[in-house]
Write a protein that holds these residues in place. Structure first.
Motif, mmCIF file in Angstrom:
data_model
loop_
_atom_site.group_PDB
_atom_site.id
_atom_site.type_symbol
_atom_site.label_atom_id
_atom_site.label_comp_id
_atom_site.label_asym_id
_atom_site.label_seq_id
_atom_site.Cartn_x
_atom_site.Cartn_y
_atom_site.Cartn_z
ATOM 1 N N ALA A 22 0.840 -1.206 0.000
ATOM 2 C CA ALA A 22 0.000 0.000 0.000
ATOM 3 C C ALA A 22 0.879 1.262 0.000
ATOM 4 C CB ALA A 22 -0.919 -0.002 1.211
ATOM 5 N N ILE A 23 2.079 1.135 0.562
ATOM 6 C CA ILE A 23 3.023 2.266 0.579
ATOM 7 C C ILE A 23 3.961 2.204 -0.622
ATOM 8 C CG2 ILE A 23 5.079 3.119 1.794
ATOM 9 C CD1 ILE A 23 2.627 4.099 3.160
ATOM 10 N N LEU A 93 2.941 -0.287 17.325
ATOM 11 C CA LEU A 93 1.667 0.389 17.072
ATOM 12 C C LEU A 93 0.641 -0.291 17.975
ATOM 13 C CD1 LEU A 93 1.912 2.602 14.947
ATOM 14 C CD2 LEU A 93 3.474 0.720 14.399
ATOM 15 N N SER A 94 -0.026 0.478 18.818
ATOM 16 C CA SER A 94 -0.840 -0.128 19.866
ATOM 17 C C SER A 94 -1.940 0.798 20.373
ATOM 18 C CB SER A 94 0.098 -0.458 21.035
ATOM 19 O OG SER A 94 -0.584 -0.458 22.261
ATOM 20 N N PRO A 95 -3.086 0.210 20.785
ATOM 21 C CA PRO A 95 -4.148 1.045 21.361
ATOM 22 C C PRO A 95 -3.681 1.755 22.637
ATOM 23 C CG PRO A 95 -4.903 -1.194 20.976
ATOM 24 C CD PRO A 95 -3.436 -1.194 20.745
ATOM 25 N N GLN A 96 -2.641 1.182 23.265
ATOM 26 C CA GLN A 96 -2.111 1.796 24.493
ATOM 27 C C GLN A 96 -1.130 2.931 24.185
ATOM 28 O OE1 GLN A 96 -2.127 -1.694 24.196
ATOM 29 N NE2 GLN A 96 -3.991 -1.837 25.437
ATOM 30 N N LEU A 114 13.130 3.742 11.215
ATOM 31 C CA LEU A 114 12.158 3.166 12.134
ATOM 32 C C LEU A 114 12.073 1.656 11.980
ATOM 33 C CD1 LEU A 114 9.138 5.615 11.528
ATOM 34 C CD2 LEU A 114 10.866 5.748 13.348
ATOM 35 N N VAL A 115 11.823 0.981 13.109
ATOM 36 C CA VAL A 115 11.392 -0.420 13.082
ATOM 37 C C VAL A 115 9.985 -0.408 13.681
ATOM 38 C CG1 VAL A 115 11.730 -2.723 14.052
ATOM 39 C CG2 VAL A 115 13.712 -1.401 13.240
ATOM 40 N N LEU A 116 9.008 -0.861 12.892
ATOM 41 C CA LEU A 116 7.613 -0.804 13.337
ATOM 42 C C LEU A 116 7.093 -2.213 13.569
ATOM 43 C CD1 LEU A 116 6.232 1.869 10.831
ATOM 44 C CD2 LEU A 116 7.262 2.222 13.092
ATOM 45 N N ALA A 151 0.556 1.174 11.110
ATOM 46 C CA ALA A 151 1.965 1.314 10.720
ATOM 47 C C ALA A 151 2.070 2.005 9.366
ATOM 48 C CB ALA A 151 2.653 -0.054 10.681
ATOM 49 N N LEU A 152 1.175 1.659 8.447
ATOM 50 C CA LEU A 152 1.217 2.268 7.106
ATOM 51 C C LEU A 152 0.842 3.745 7.178
ATOM 52 C CD1 LEU A 152 -0.417 -0.667 5.110
ATOM 53 C CD2 LEU A 152 2.021 -0.099 5.260
#
Ligand SMILES: CC(C)(C)c1cccc(C(=O)NCC2(NC(=O)c3cccc4nocc34)CCCC2)c1
Length: 258
Positions: A22-23, A93-96, A114-116, A151-152
């Motif tokens: 997508a990226i 990447l997190s809801p928290q 970055l490392v995602l 992340a995207l």
């Protein structure tokens, strides 16, 4: 920040590496990848499993629904991701997480890369986060199936800020979100035809009077921000509105109530 020659490298640790297309395959970010400004790698934790079934998840201790992502495959995947970019910031990447903002995107664009980590199932074993993750970022308060789309979103926001990615550095596009219009919603946009469904384009935009057009656009941006996102306007006010901005906003508000 990277020097002009070396690409800004993002490594996405995910069970669905094809989602990175997508990226890499579309638009501005595709162009950035093609001309070597941006590098998007993927690492799949499943490639770091040692059992026949290539297990990446397991049942939660304490019981309850769903599954949890196992530490070991993730730790090995992150290690591999870091090897390629040791100075990179590791983000889960997190809801928290802390809310993603333009300011945060700008700060990350200055990092060496970055490392995602994208979660799936109910999330990842907490011990992985304690040991391997620098920070957690959230893109908003809604339930999602995985951390890949967040992340995207992050990669897109950061990529646009890498020098040269938007091409025309001093471009209107660059300035339309920074400087005079920073933290403001967009003004309305129009293009041909001049009349559509009986609705004409605001005449000022056809006047060729660039000063009047600038003022009209600033007034619309201020007014719409006041209307739709007073929280953003507060941020702008905290930095001080100019006399002109205050006057344009007052005019807009007066017109709303007339
Ligand atoms: C209160 C509320 C926010 C609604 C909430 C509470 C509890 C769980 C979830 C939830 O969505 N859990 C599922 C996962 N979600 C995300 O990864 C995720 C979701 C949203 C924004 C994000 N930004 O980055 C990653 C994000 C976590 C593991 C797999 C996907 C959401």
């Amino acid at each position: 920040m990277t020097t002009d020659s070396t690409p800004y490298t993002v490594t996405l640790v995910t069970l669905f590496p094809e989602m990175a297309r997508a990226i890499t395959d579309f638009g501005v970010t595709r162009r950035a990848v093609d001309n070597g400004q941006l590098q998007v790698e993927t690492v799949n934790p499943r490639d770091f499993t040692e059992d026949r079934h290539r297990t990446v998840d397991d049942r939660p201790f304490g019981g309850g629904p769903g599954m949890v992502m196992k530490v070991d495959p993730l730790a090995k995947a992150l290690q591999s991701a870091r090897a390629a970019n040791p100075a990179a910031t590791v983000i889960y990447l997190s809801p928290q997480g802390q809310p993603l903002t333009q300011a945060k995107a700008e700060a990350l664009a200055k990092q060496p890369g970055l490392v995602l980590l994208a979660g799936r199932y109910e999330g990842v074993d907490e011990r992985l986060l304690d040991a391997e993750v620098d920070e957690q970022i959230s893109i908003g308060d809604y339930v999602l199936s995985g951390g890949e789309l967040p992340a995207l979103v992050l990669i897109d926001a950061v990529s646009r800020l890498i020098p040269g990615v938007l091409g025309h550095q001093d471009s209107a596009e660059q300035d339309s979100f920074s400087g005079e219009f920073e933290n403001l919603l967009d003004c309305p946009h129009y293009t041909r035809p001049e009349v559509y469904n009986g609705q004409a384009v605001p005449p000022v935009l056809l006047s060729g009077n660039h000063e009047l057009i600038r003022r009209w656009r600033l007034k619309q941006a201020l007014g719409r921000t006041w209307q739709q996102r007073p929280d953003l306007l507060e941020r702008r006010r905290a930095r001080g509105l100019s006399k002109e901005e205050q006057q344009l906003l007052d005019e807009y508000i007066a017109e709303q109530s007339s």
